[in-house]
Design a protein around this motif. Structure first.
Motif, PDB file in Angstrom:
ATOM      1  N   HIS A  50      -3.306 -18.979  14.925  1.00  0.00           N
ATOM      2  CA  HIS A  50      -4.622 -19.087  15.568  1.00  0.00           C
ATOM      3  C   HIS A  50      -5.376 -20.319  15.074  1.00  0.00           C
ATOM      4  CE1 HIS A  50      -4.955 -15.293  17.932  1.00  0.00           C
ATOM      5  NE2 HIS A  50      -3.886 -15.054  17.211  1.00  0.00           N
ATOM      6  N   GLU A  51      -5.236 -20.644  13.796  1.00  0.00           N
ATOM      7  CA  GLU A  51      -5.848 -21.874  13.280  1.00  0.00           C
ATOM      8  C   GLU A  51      -5.253 -23.103  13.962  1.00  0.00           C
ATOM      9  OE1 GLU A  51      -5.617 -22.165   9.002  1.00  0.00           O
ATOM     10  OE2 GLU A  51      -6.463 -20.154   8.755  1.00  0.00           O
ATOM     11  N   ILE A  52      -3.949 -23.109  14.132  1.00  0.00           N
ATOM     12  CA  ILE A  52      -3.269 -24.236  14.775  1.00  0.00           C
ATOM     13  C   ILE A  52      -3.720 -24.382  16.224  1.00  0.00           C
ATOM     14  CG2 ILE A  52      -1.016 -25.047  15.597  1.00  0.00           C
ATOM     15  CD1 ILE A  52       0.116 -23.883  12.918  1.00  0.00           C
ATOM     16  N   ILE A  53      -3.865 -23.268  16.924  1.00  0.00           N
ATOM     17  CA  ILE A  53      -4.303 -23.315  18.327  1.00  0.00           C
ATOM     18  C   ILE A  53      -5.671 -23.975  18.436  1.00  0.00           C
ATOM     19  CG2 ILE A  53      -5.104 -21.872  20.265  1.00  0.00           C
ATOM     20  CD1 ILE A  53      -2.892 -19.879  19.469  1.00  0.00           C
ATOM     21  N   ARG A  54      -6.536 -23.690  17.492  1.00  0.00           N
ATOM     22  CA  ARG A  54      -7.904 -24.216  17.543  1.00  0.00           C
ATOM     23  C   ARG A  54      -8.049 -25.616  16.943  1.00  0.00           C
ATOM     24  NH1 ARG A  54      -9.118 -18.569  16.592  1.00  0.00           N
ATOM     25  NH2 ARG A  54      -9.014 -18.856  14.357  1.00  0.00           N
ATOM     26  N   THR A  55      -6.967 -26.169  16.401  1.00  0.00           N
ATOM     27  CA  THR A  55      -7.031 -27.483  15.766  1.00  0.00           C
ATOM     28  C   THR A  55      -6.839 -28.587  16.801  1.00  0.00           C
ATOM     29  OG1 THR A  55      -6.143 -26.567  13.714  1.00  0.00           O
ATOM     30  CG2 THR A  55      -5.982 -28.953  14.007  1.00  0.00           C
ATOM     31  N   PRO A  56      -7.746 -29.558  16.849  1.00  0.00           N
ATOM     32  CA  PRO A  56      -7.601 -30.662  17.813  1.00  0.00           C
ATOM     33  C   PRO A  56      -6.292 -31.433  17.609  1.00  0.00           C
ATOM     34  CG  PRO A  56      -9.778 -30.677  16.811  1.00  0.00           C
ATOM     35  CD  PRO A  56      -8.961 -29.667  16.054  1.00  0.00           C
TER      36      PRO A  56
END
Length: 173
Positions: A50-56
């Motif tokens: 989920h962190e990766i998904i939200r990372t530009p």
């Protein structure tokens, strides 16, 4: 826990593999793969995805986990000492950079099959087979009318997933 075998060898590396996918206009799968060594991290892999998904990123648009399906699809061993934990992220909203994306025509890739019933892992697994394995998982869940998955999909994607073959694994011995 009893009977833990101790080894003196260097340990396995745990690699988180996140495969971002979407359909193109011909309903082929477009995908990009991101890998991250998480051996030393003390976090739940679901949270890391989920962190990766939200990372530009320059390679894909940023979208929220509510705009996609996140599914842990498999793990596999890669020599010399990597254990790969694979998550497939599918979104109709994903904008993947064309120059950085692979395209997978679904009818061109075979299923990775083991050759020995006592050794269940196939000897050779192509990355395209890993992507297709994850897509078949989602297709299976859509066909089962899993509302949690269908709610995040456009109608054209639901229809495409419903038409796919959903053989989730190779052959049964």
């Amino acid at each position: 826990m009893k009977n833990i075998i101790k080894t003196t060898e260097e340990g396995m590396r745990l690699i988180l593999e996140v495969i971002f996918t979407s359909f193109n206009e011909k309903l082929d799968i477009c995908y990009q793969t991101l890998r991250k060594d998480i051996s030393s991290l003390q976090k739940d892999p679901d949270d890391l995805v989920h962190e990766i998904i939200r990372t530009p990123s320059d390679l894909r648009s940023v979208f929220s986990p509510q705009q996609c399906i996140v599914h842990s699809t498999s793990w596999r061993y890669e020599k010399p000492r990597d254990l790969i934990l694979t998550y497939l992220v599918f979104s109709d909203k994903a904008m993947l950079a064309r120059e950085a994306s692979e395209v997978l025509c679904l009818d061109k890739i075979g299923i990775a099959e083991p050759t020995n019933p006592s050794r269940p892992r196939p000897l050779n697994i192509q990355h395209e087979q890993v992507v297709l394995h994850g897509i078949r998982h989602i297709s299976h869940l859509v066909k089962q009318k899993n509302q949690n998955f269908c709610d995040n999909l456009e109608t054209r994607s639901i229809l495409a997933f419903q038409q796919m073959e959903t053989n989730l694994a190779g052959r049964v011995y």
